[in-house]
Structures are given as C-alpha cells and as structure tokens.
Design a protein around this motif. Structure first.
Motif, PDB file in Angstrom:
ATOM      1  N   GLY A   1       5.047  -0.995  -6.085  1.00 21.10           N
ATOM      2  CA  GLY A   1       5.286  -0.394  -7.400  1.00 21.10           C
ATOM      3  C   GLY A   1       5.976   0.949  -7.339  1.00 21.10           C
ATOM      4  N   VAL A   2       6.862   1.143  -6.337  1.00 19.44           N
ATOM      5  CA  VAL A   2       7.565   2.406  -6.164  1.00 19.44           C
ATOM      6  C   VAL A   2       9.053   2.132  -5.958  1.00 19.44           C
ATOM      7  CG1 VAL A   2       5.564   3.598  -5.191  1.00 19.44           C
ATOM      8  CG2 VAL A   2       7.148   2.387  -3.662  1.00 19.44           C
ATOM      9  N   THR A   3       9.825   3.198  -5.805  1.00 20.16           N
ATOM     10  CA  THR A   3      11.226   3.097  -5.401  1.00 20.16           C
ATOM     11  C   THR A   3      11.364   3.714  -4.014  1.00 20.16           C
ATOM     12  OG1 THR A   3      12.268   3.009  -7.574  1.00 20.16           O
ATOM     13  CG2 THR A   3      13.529   4.055  -5.825  1.00 20.16           C
ATOM     14  N   ALA A   4      12.169   3.068  -3.169  1.00 21.27           N
ATOM     15  CA  ALA A   4      12.403   3.571  -1.818  1.00 21.27           C
ATOM     16  C   ALA A   4      13.766   4.249  -1.761  1.00 21.27           C
ATOM     17  CB  ALA A   4      12.340   2.436  -0.808  1.00 21.27           C
ATOM     18  N   ILE A   5      13.781   5.481  -1.281  1.00 17.78           N
ATOM     19  CA  ILE A   5      15.019   6.215  -1.054  1.00 17.78           C
ATOM     20  C   ILE A   5      15.353   6.131   0.433  1.00 17.78           C
ATOM     21  CG2 ILE A   5      16.212   8.429  -1.248  1.00 17.78           C
ATOM     22  CD1 ILE A   5      15.333   7.412  -3.943  1.00 17.78           C
TER      23      ILE A   5
ATOM     24  N   PRO B   1      12.303   8.106  13.752  1.00 14.79           N
ATOM     25  CA  PRO B   1      12.970   8.948  12.751  1.00 14.79           C
ATOM     26  C   PRO B   1      12.493   8.654  11.337  1.00 14.79           C
ATOM     27  CG  PRO B   1      14.434   7.196  13.486  1.00 14.79           C
ATOM     28  CD  PRO B   1      13.216   7.134  14.366  1.00 14.79           C
ATOM     29  N   VAL B   2      12.389   9.691  10.536  1.00 11.98           N
ATOM     30  CA  VAL B   2      12.127   9.527   9.103  1.00 11.98           C
ATOM     31  C   VAL B   2      13.456   9.205   8.442  1.00 11.98           C
ATOM     32  CG1 VAL B   2      11.431  10.692   6.973  1.00 11.98           C
ATOM     33  CG2 VAL B   2      10.119  11.042   9.084  1.00 11.98           C
ATOM     34  N   ILE B   3      13.536   8.062   7.775  1.00 14.21           N
ATOM     35  CA  ILE B   3      14.808   7.611   7.206  1.00 14.21           C
ATOM     36  C   ILE B   3      14.825   7.668   5.675  1.00 14.21           C
ATOM     37  CG2 ILE B   3      15.237   6.104   9.177  1.00 14.21           C
ATOM     38  CD1 ILE B   3      14.543   3.758   7.148  1.00 14.21           C
ATOM     39  N   GLY B   4      13.749   8.142   5.072  1.00 10.54           N
ATOM     40  CA  GLY B   4      13.710   8.201   3.618  1.00 10.54           C
ATOM     41  C   GLY B   4      12.332   8.520   3.107  1.00 10.54           C
ATOM     42  N   GLU B   5      12.083   8.136   1.867  1.00  4.95           N
ATOM     43  CA  GLU B   5      10.788   8.405   1.256  1.00  4.95           C
ATOM     44  C   GLU B   5      10.539   7.440   0.108  1.00  4.95           C
ATOM     45  OE1 GLU B   5      10.551  12.063  -0.957  1.00  4.95           O
ATOM     46  OE2 GLU B   5      12.704  12.032  -1.385  1.00  4.95           O
ATOM     47  N   LEU B   6       9.290   7.362  -0.313  1.00  6.15           N
ATOM     48  CA  LEU B   6       8.906   6.600  -1.490  1.00  6.15           C
ATOM     49  C   LEU B   6       8.735   7.568  -2.654  1.00  6.15           C
ATOM     50  CD1 LEU B   6       6.255   4.160   0.066  1.00  6.15           C
ATOM     51  CD2 LEU B   6       8.694   3.755  -0.326  1.00  6.15           C
ATOM     52  N   VAL B   7       9.255   7.167  -3.822  1.00  5.12           N
ATOM     53  CA  VAL B   7       9.168   8.006  -5.019  1.00  5.12           C
ATOM     54  C   VAL B   7       8.673   7.137  -6.166  1.00  5.12           C
ATOM     55  CG1 VAL B   7      11.050   9.497  -4.225  1.00  5.12           C
ATOM     56  CG2 VAL B   7      11.567   7.534  -5.706  1.00  5.12           C
ATOM     57  N   PRO B   8       8.277   7.734  -7.297  1.00  3.73           N
ATOM     58  CA  PRO B   8       7.867   6.916  -8.441  1.00  3.73           C
ATOM     59  C   PRO B   8       8.970   5.928  -8.839  1.00  3.73           C
ATOM     60  CG  PRO B   8       7.238   9.198  -8.782  1.00  3.73           C
ATOM     61  CD  PRO B   8       8.090   9.173  -7.552  1.00  3.73           C
ATOM     62  N   ARG B   9       8.571   4.789  -9.374  1.00  2.30           N
ATOM     63  CA  ARG B   9       9.511   3.731  -9.714  1.00  2.30           C
ATOM     64  C   ARG B   9      10.633   4.238 -10.614  1.00  2.30           C
ATOM     65  NH1 ARG B   9       9.085  -1.862 -10.139  1.00  2.30           N
ATOM     66  NH2 ARG B   9       7.976  -1.670  -8.150  1.00  2.30           N
ATOM     67  N   GLU B  10      11.865   3.949 -10.194  1.00  6.98           N
ATOM     68  CA  GLU B  10      13.054   4.296 -10.969  1.00  6.98           C
ATOM     69  C   GLU B  10      13.751   3.004 -11.394  1.00  6.98           C
ATOM     70  OE1 GLU B  10      15.538   7.190  -9.099  1.00  6.98           O
ATOM     71  OE2 GLU B  10      13.846   8.467  -8.492  1.00  6.98           O
ATOM     72  N   GLU B  11      14.975   3.127 -11.895  1.00 10.69           N
ATOM     73  CA  GLU B  11      15.710   1.939 -12.338  1.00 10.69           C
ATOM     74  C   GLU B  11      15.916   0.955 -11.200  1.00 10.69           C
ATOM     75  OE1 GLU B  11      20.138   0.729 -14.092  1.00 10.69           O
ATOM     76  OE2 GLU B  11      19.564   2.841 -13.885  1.00 10.69           O
ATOM     77  N   HIS B  12      16.261   1.465 -10.020  1.00  6.55           N
ATOM     78  CA  HIS B  12      16.470   0.638  -8.843  1.00  6.55           C
ATOM     79  C   HIS B  12      15.244   0.689  -7.946  1.00  6.55           C
ATOM     80  CE1 HIS B  12      20.726   1.417 -10.034  1.00  6.55           C
ATOM     81  NE2 HIS B  12      20.854   0.147  -9.705  1.00  6.55           N
ATOM     82  N   LEU B  13      14.987  -0.408  -7.258  1.00 10.25           N
ATOM     83  CA  LEU B  13      13.878  -0.435  -6.298  1.00 10.25           C
ATOM     84  C   LEU B  13      14.254   0.274  -5.000  1.00 10.25           C
ATOM     85  CD1 LEU B  13      12.556  -4.063  -6.807  1.00 10.25           C
ATOM     86  CD2 LEU B  13      11.259  -1.968  -7.139  1.00 10.25           C
ATOM     87  N   VAL B  14      15.529   0.217  -4.645  1.00 11.66           N
ATOM     88  CA  VAL B  14      16.016   0.883  -3.432  1.00 11.66           C
ATOM     89  C   VAL B  14      17.238   1.695  -3.797  1.00 11.66           C
ATOM     90  CG1 VAL B  14      16.871   0.592  -1.068  1.00 11.66           C
ATOM     91  CG2 VAL B  14      15.166  -1.013  -1.980  1.00 11.66           C
ATOM     92  N   ILE B  15      17.275   2.947  -3.336  1.00 13.99           N
ATOM     93  CA  ILE B  15      18.424   3.824  -3.544  1.00 13.99           C
ATOM     94  C   ILE B  15      18.888   4.325  -2.186  1.00 13.99           C
ATOM     95  CG2 ILE B  15      19.243   5.961  -4.596  1.00 13.99           C
ATOM     96  CD1 ILE B  15      17.054   5.623  -6.722  1.00 13.99           C
ATOM     97  N   VAL B  16      20.148   4.072  -1.862  1.00 21.18           N
ATOM     98  CA  VAL B  16      20.712   4.521  -0.598  1.00 21.18           C
ATOM     99  C   VAL B  16      21.557   5.758  -0.852  1.00 21.18           C
ATOM    100  CG1 VAL B  16      22.174   3.910   1.363  1.00 21.18           C
ATOM    101  CG2 VAL B  16      20.721   2.165   0.313  1.00 21.18           C
TER     102      VAL B  16
ATOM    103  N   ALA C   1       0.806  -1.227   0.000  1.00 19.48           N
ATOM    104  CA  ALA C   1       0.000   0.000   0.000  1.00 19.48           C
ATOM    105  C   ALA C   1       0.836   1.272   0.000  1.00 19.48           C
ATOM    106  CB  ALA C   1      -0.948   0.008   1.206  1.00 19.48           C
ATOM    107  N   GLY C   2       2.131   1.166  -0.266  1.00 18.20           N
ATOM    108  CA  GLY C   2       2.973   2.354  -0.327  1.00 18.20           C
ATOM    109  C   GLY C   2       2.705   3.170  -1.574  1.00 18.20           C
ATOM    110  N   ARG C   3       2.829   4.487  -1.467  1.00 16.02           N
ATOM    111  CA  ARG C   3       2.595   5.383  -2.592  1.00 16.02           C
ATOM    112  C   ARG C   3       3.704   6.428  -2.656  1.00 16.02           C
ATOM    113  NH1 ARG C   3       0.061   1.652  -3.293  1.00 16.02           N
ATOM    114  NH2 ARG C   3      -2.202   1.393  -3.504  1.00 16.02           N
ATOM    115  N   ALA C   4       4.030   6.862  -3.860  1.00 16.19           N
ATOM    116  CA  ALA C   4       5.062   7.874  -4.042  1.00 16.19           C
ATOM    117  C   ALA C   4       4.697   9.160  -3.304  1.00 16.19           C
ATOM    118  CB  ALA C   4       5.256   8.156  -5.534  1.00 16.19           C
ATOM    119  N   GLY C   5       5.731   9.813  -2.748  1.00 15.68           N
ATOM    120  CA  GLY C   5       5.517  11.055  -2.028  1.00 15.68           C
ATOM    121  C   GLY C   5       5.335  10.887  -0.532  1.00 15.68           C
TER     122      GLY C   5
END
Length: 345
Positions: A257-261, A329-344, A182-186
């Motif tokens: 269906g998103v990418t996690a930063i 703590p907020v450790i990141g965000e969800l963004v629209p799907r990119e090349e990688h599923l997870v970006i650190v 149920a995750g969504r970009a933004g």
C-alpha cells in the motif's frame, strides 16, 4: 562448451550447446507476469480447509515468494516453495548450481531457513546424454549441501526441453518473517545483488561467451543477506528474479500500500551488462516485464535502455529489502501511496 563428444549422441544431429535446447533461459522463460496473474485470479478454495495442522499464514493473495503454514504449538512455521527453469548456461554443473540457488532464494526471501528439498528434472533422454543430467543434479547437491539443506529424491519426466529446479521446505519464526506486504512509508530500499544477469545470460546464449562473474552472482546464496535483514529487525523483502527489479518492486509496493521510489543512479550493474543491453541482448521476458508495469510506473527520468535494464529478467538475483542491509546499496525508499506505484528518478 560442446555438450556431446559424438554427434550420434544427439540422434545424428550436430552437437549443440545446452542453452540451445531451450526456447528461453532461466527465469526469463517464466510465463509473463500479467498473464500469470490472470491465470491464478480467483483460484481460492470454495470452503476453508480445516486447520488439521496449522492455519495458512501466507498464501497467494499478494504473490509472496513462498507459502507459510503455522505450527499448531506456536513453534517455527513451515515455508514451502518450488522453482525450476530451462538452461541458463551451457555448463550442466553450473546450471544445476544456479537453479538450486534460485529455488533456495524464495526461502531466504521469507527470512526462513531451508531444511529439505527434492529435485525436479525434465530431460530429453533420447537427445541428451544422461551423464549431463547427472552433472546437473550434482550441481544442485553442491549448493544444497553448502546451504545445510537435505536434498533427497524428487521427480523426473522425459521432456523435449531440459528443465531443472527444486521443491523446498524451510522453517521460520513467524514473528521475524520477511513478507512482501510489510513495507511502510519512510523506509529505505536496498538491493543485495547487482543487476544485469539477464542481458549477460542472453549474450551467453547467443554467442557462447562465458561470464564467470555472472555465474558467481547467480550461485551466491541469499542466506547472509536474509540473516542480516532479520537480525536488523527488517520485516519486508522479496527476491528479484524473472520479473526484474521494476516488476518485483511494483509487487512489493502494491502489496504494502505504498509507492516505491527508485534512484536509478544508485542501482549497481554487473560489468558488461550495459554494453550487452546496448548491443540488443535483451530477452522477450524483459520486454514483457516493462510492458506489464508501464501504466503504474513513472519512467520519465530515464531513457528506454535504462528502463529495460531495470526490468531485466534476473535469474537467481538478490533480495529487494525494505530496510538497510550491511554491504548492500540503498537504491530508493518507500513513500506514501502516490499516483504511480513505482517512480524512477
């Protein structure tokens, strides 16, 4: 801690610590995620099961934390899960508490309330005293009592390696359930417990050092975090356990269906975790976690040690929540799907 006062209790062997009877410890002894997904791939019923009670709401498709079956009258849905593992600490009562907390975590990760649980116990009865098993069970009872969950009976097996956990049934309002898909970009990502449990447990297994703050983290129920998430209208979460933060973040992003930063500088660690990792107390499970996510994860911004800490196999870790949770703590965000599923970063 020495777990047997008399060497004869161990069949003539010298007394050993409880963790020495296990090939791994806690959630680090899980079957590697890649192998697990290959094992369960295609395991679907040949024909739909008649809805004799209610339809299956959450199954195995996305690797969520528990199964959910709807009630026929539209009331609370049933949530079902099970979890057990080998000793993660030498103290049997603490091991029971940790294993029970970890099993209940799957229920909380769905936004549900645990109602009833049964014990799952494997015990080398000719090697380890039954009094130790009693202490393990007492630890499980202490935690389920704290959680307001009935603990009755269960199943036991004579096994060469000690293992303990629970099968748990809970209830949830389907309209307010937490799901991994149920995750969504933004939406921001929050983490409700500190990382580093795995490396500290590995050091404990190797040296016998006791880390009380790690035990406190592992025995902290995720109940309040889950309740806060549901109260704040959050609908996406998963718990961070044996597959590490990277593995569980990968599963959430893939299912949603998103990418996690991930902002690596925002991730909090238990005291001593970095030192333990630098000294080499890294489990094989952690290395397999990192190998599993490598092709779908961008790690250029961090070194290998930092990547291993982010993949550290947690036992009874916190909730990874798509949303803001008070005190976490907020450790990141969800963004629209990119090349990688997870970006650190």
């Amino acid at each position: 801690m020495v777990i047997a006062a008399n060497p004869s209790d161990l069949g003539g062997l010298a007394p050993k610590r409880l963790t020495q009877y296990a090939h791994g410890g806690g959630c680090a002894c899980k079957i590697p995620p890649g192998e697990l997904e290959m094992m369960v791939a295609g395991l679907r019923l040949a024909a739909p099961v008649p809805d004799v009670y209610g339809p299956l709401v959450v199954g195995v498709d996305d690797g969520d934390d528990a199964a959910v079956v709807a009630a026929p009258d539209g009331g609370p849905a049933f949530v079902l899960t099970t979890d057990f593992f080998t000793p993660v600490v030498d103290d049997p009562f603490d091991w029971g508490r940790i294993a029970a907390t970890n099993a209940l975590s799957d229920i909380y990760a769905m936004g549900a309330r645990p109602v009833v649980a049964v014990n799952l116990l494997c015990w080398p009865r000719e090697v380890l005293p039954l009094e130790l098993a009693q202490q393990v069970l007492a630890g499980g009872l202490a935690v389920t009592s704290q959680a307001g969950c009935h603990l009755v009976g269960g199943h036991s097996v004579d096994d060469p390696e000690p293992k303990y956990g629970l099968a748990v049934t809970g209830v949830v309002d389907p309209a307010r359930m937490l799901r991994i898909d149920a995750g969504r970009a933004g939406i921001p990502l929050s983490l409700t417990k500190k990382l580093g449990i795995g490396v500290l447990n590995s050091r404990h297994k190797a040296t016998g050092e006791v880390f009380d703050h790690a035990i406190a983290e592992m025995t902290k129920l995720n109940r309040e975090a889950a309740q806060a998430a549901v109260h704040n209208g959050i609908r996406c979460a998963t718990d961070v356990t044996g597959f590490g933060l990277l593995g569980h973040c990968f599963k959430l992003a893939r299912a949603s269906g998103v990418t996690a930063i991930i902002n690596s500088a925002a991730v909090e660690y238990l005291d001593g975790a970095r030192q333990a990792a630098a000294q080499g107390y890294i489990s094989g499970g952690t290395r397999r976690n990192l190998d599993w996510v490598l092709k779908d994860t961008s790690l250029e911004a961090v070194d290998e040690l930092e990547a291993l800490l982010l993949a550290d196999a947690q036992t009874s870790g916190g909730l990874l929540v798509a949303g803001e949770v008070p005190g976490a703590p907020v450790i990141g965000e969800l963004v629209p799907r990119e090349e990688h599923l997870v970006i650190v970063r």
